[in-house]
Enzyme design. Structure first.
Site, short mmCIF file in Angstrom:
data_model
loop_
_atom_site.label_atom_id
_atom_site.label_comp_id
_atom_site.label_asym_id
_atom_site.label_seq_id
_atom_site.Cartn_x
_atom_site.Cartn_y
_atom_site.Cartn_z
N HIS A 205 0.75 -1.24 -0.19
CA HIS A 205 -0.07 -0.02 -0.03
C HIS A 205 0.97 1.40 0.03
CE1 HIS A 205 0.86 0.11 4.36
NE2 HIS A 205 0.35 1.41 4.23
C1 UD1 Z 1 -2.09 6.00 5.32
C2 UD1 Z 1 -0.75 6.44 6.04
C3 UD1 Z 1 0.07 5.58 6.05
C4 UD1 Z 1 -0.51 4.01 6.66
C5 UD1 Z 1 -1.82 3.82 5.94
C6 UD1 Z 1 -2.45 2.69 6.65
C7 UD1 Z 1 -0.22 9.01 5.62
C8 UD1 Z 1 0.44 9.78 4.84
N1 UD1 Z 1 -0.20 7.51 5.31
O1 UD1 Z 1 -1.77 5.61 4.09
O2 UD1 Z 1 1.26 5.95 6.92
O3 UD1 Z 1 0.40 3.15 6.78
O4 UD1 Z 1 -2.83 4.85 6.04
O5 UD1 Z 1 -3.43 1.95 5.95
O6 UD1 Z 1 -1.07 9.43 6.36
N2 UD1 Z 1 -8.99 5.26 0.66
C9 UD1 Z 1 -10.33 4.63 0.42
N3 UD1 Z 1 -11.06 4.65 1.90
C10 UD1 Z 1 -10.50 4.84 2.93
C11 UD1 Z 1 -9.21 5.48 2.89
C12 UD1 Z 1 -8.67 5.68 1.82
O7 UD1 Z 1 -10.66 4.18 -0.34
O8 UD1 Z 1 -11.04 4.65 3.93
C13 UD1 Z 1 -8.43 5.55 -0.63
C14 UD1 Z 1 -8.39 6.82 -1.25
O9 UD1 Z 1 -8.08 6.57 -2.54
C15 UD1 Z 1 -7.09 7.54 -0.61
C16 UD1 Z 1 -6.13 6.39 -0.71
O10 UD1 Z 1 -6.84 5.34 -0.03
O11 UD1 Z 1 -6.60 8.44 -1.58
C17 UD1 Z 1 -4.87 6.61 0.30
O12 UD1 Z 1 -5.49 7.02 1.58
P1 UD1 Z 1 -4.62 7.71 2.72
O13 UD1 Z 1 -5.18 8.00 3.96
O14 UD1 Z 1 -4.18 9.07 1.91
O15 UD1 Z 1 -3.37 7.13 2.81
P2 UD1 Z 1 -2.99 5.53 2.95
O16 UD1 Z 1 -2.41 4.98 1.83
O17 UD1 Z 1 -4.06 4.80 3.60
#
Ligand code: UD1
Length: 360
Positions: A205
């Protein structure tokens, strides 16, 4: 003492669970939970509160997804009125996500003491958003709750030793307790793995592995080539990036499934022949449960796992099929990550810090 935990992403809910257990035993600690909404899918959020018996959040900021600036800034702005209204004695922030950074800055600007759980971890990779977050939070926070001796060394090197306390790793607390709960249950029904089938558990991820379509294609191809089934648990970020790049998360050895709840994950891990991951938490859980791990990164914040090849870094994927199915080492696994009582120590350190702060 009024303690406020601010959480927002999946690994933070896992770390919150043992803290909730520890404060529940103390009559003089009033604990509130703020959920930033960084993770909002039920599979990444609600199931963790349910399965780990975490009380419902007192506040929800509903910030959702977005660029780093948008997400961090949104949480920062939303935290101000919450802190002004609730006036906690201490804000506890967890790990290294955008939620951690925003909550820490918000509290420090309002002169509210900040404690950072999982302080002192470093990858020394300045391309990682998590590395920016953890360095900035450690330098902003008043009390640094370090999980390992290595983390304490990093804090010392950065001149932060006077604020640092070694408490152990709360992930060990929750991992061991969950292992004891799910022992013998095996894989949750409904997953694409037959009873008795050998499999490797995989998660990918990190931005460094998912955001560049060429890198992601190479990873998916390498997973397909593993000579045993690969149970790939698809994080929303991986799903979104693969869809945009037109990469199919299947074929060859890959058997894709949705993310698991924490108990199901521990159960799946216990039955796995190996782990392939870029997650920090999973590297450590594999070590704690004695499963060999292959990490698709150039470095790790948990270097102790590399001893005796319990964990092997394979950033260029050259050895992945071979490494993924290697035998578990026969060596002991020293308890670098504490004894399962880190949350109690963390809460005790916060209480004594706040008692001293109040008498200043
Ligand atoms: C975040 C943390 C990372 C952690 C990870 C655990 C930061 C910079 N990164 O990364 O350190 O290891 O969480 O999972 O804070 N999305 C969904 N549903 C959700 C949440 C996210 O579909 O409930 C999708 C969206 O497209 C979003 C992408 O996942 O843009 C990334 O989510 P984001 O919270 O920005 O970062 P993670 O990759 O989850």
């Amino acid at each position: 003492m009024k303690l406020m935990s601010v959480v927002g992403a999946r690994p933070q809910f896992v770390k919150l669970a043992p803290i909730c257990d520890a404060v529940a035993r103390l009559s003089d600690v009033e604990h509130s939970i703020v959920h930033t909404g960084q993770h909002y899918d039920p599979a990444l959020s609600d199931v963790f509160f349910r399965d780990l018996d975490i009380p419902k959040p007192d506040r929800h900021l509903d910030v959702g997804s977005g660029s780093h600036g948008h997400q961090t800034g949104g949480i920062l702005a939303a935290m101000d009125p919450v802190l002004e209204e609730d006036q906690p004695d201490c804000v506890l922030v967890y790990g290294d996500t955008n939620s951690t950074l925003a909550a820490a800055i918000s509290a420090v600007k309002l002169h509210i003491p900040v404690a950072h759980l999982e302080a002192g971890l470093r990858s020394f990779n300045r391309r990682m958003p998590e590395e920016h977050n953890r360095v900035l939070v450690d330098h902003a926070a008043d009390l640094l709750l370090a999980p390992t001796a290595t983390a304490m060394d990093h804090l010392r090197t950065e001149g932060l030793q006077e604020r640092a306390v070694l408490v152990g790793d709360v992930m060990t607390d929750v991992c061991y307790r969950t292992r004891d709960r799910v022992v013998g249950l095996g894989l949750r029904p409904g997953l694409p793995i037959e009873v008795g089938e050998r499999y490797v558990l995989a998660t990918v991820h990190r931005a460094g592995n998912t955001d560049d379509p060429r890198r992601l294609t190479r990873i998916v191809e390498a997973l397909r080539d593993v000579d045993t089934s690969v149970l790939l648990l698809v994080h929303p970020r991986l799903k979104a990036k693969a869809a945009v790049a037109g990469i199919e998360l299947g074929g060859g050895a890959i058997k894709a499934a949705a993310p698991l709840s924490y108990p199901d994950m521990v159960g799946a891990l216990q039955g796995a022949a190996g782990v392939i991951t870029d997650s920090g938490g999973l590297q450590k859980e594999a070590y704690l449960l004695g499963v060999p791990c292959t990490t698709l990164r150039t470095e790790t914040e948990w270097p102790e796992t590399l001893n005796d090849n319990w964990n092997v870094l394979d950033p260029d994927l050259s050895d992945l099929p071979k490494l993924a199915t290697r035998r578990a080492p026969t060596s002991d696994r020293p308890s670098y990550y504490g004894d399962g009582l880190a949350a109690e120590r963390a809460v005790a350190a916060i209480r004594s810090y706040i008692a001293g702060f109040g008498s200043q």
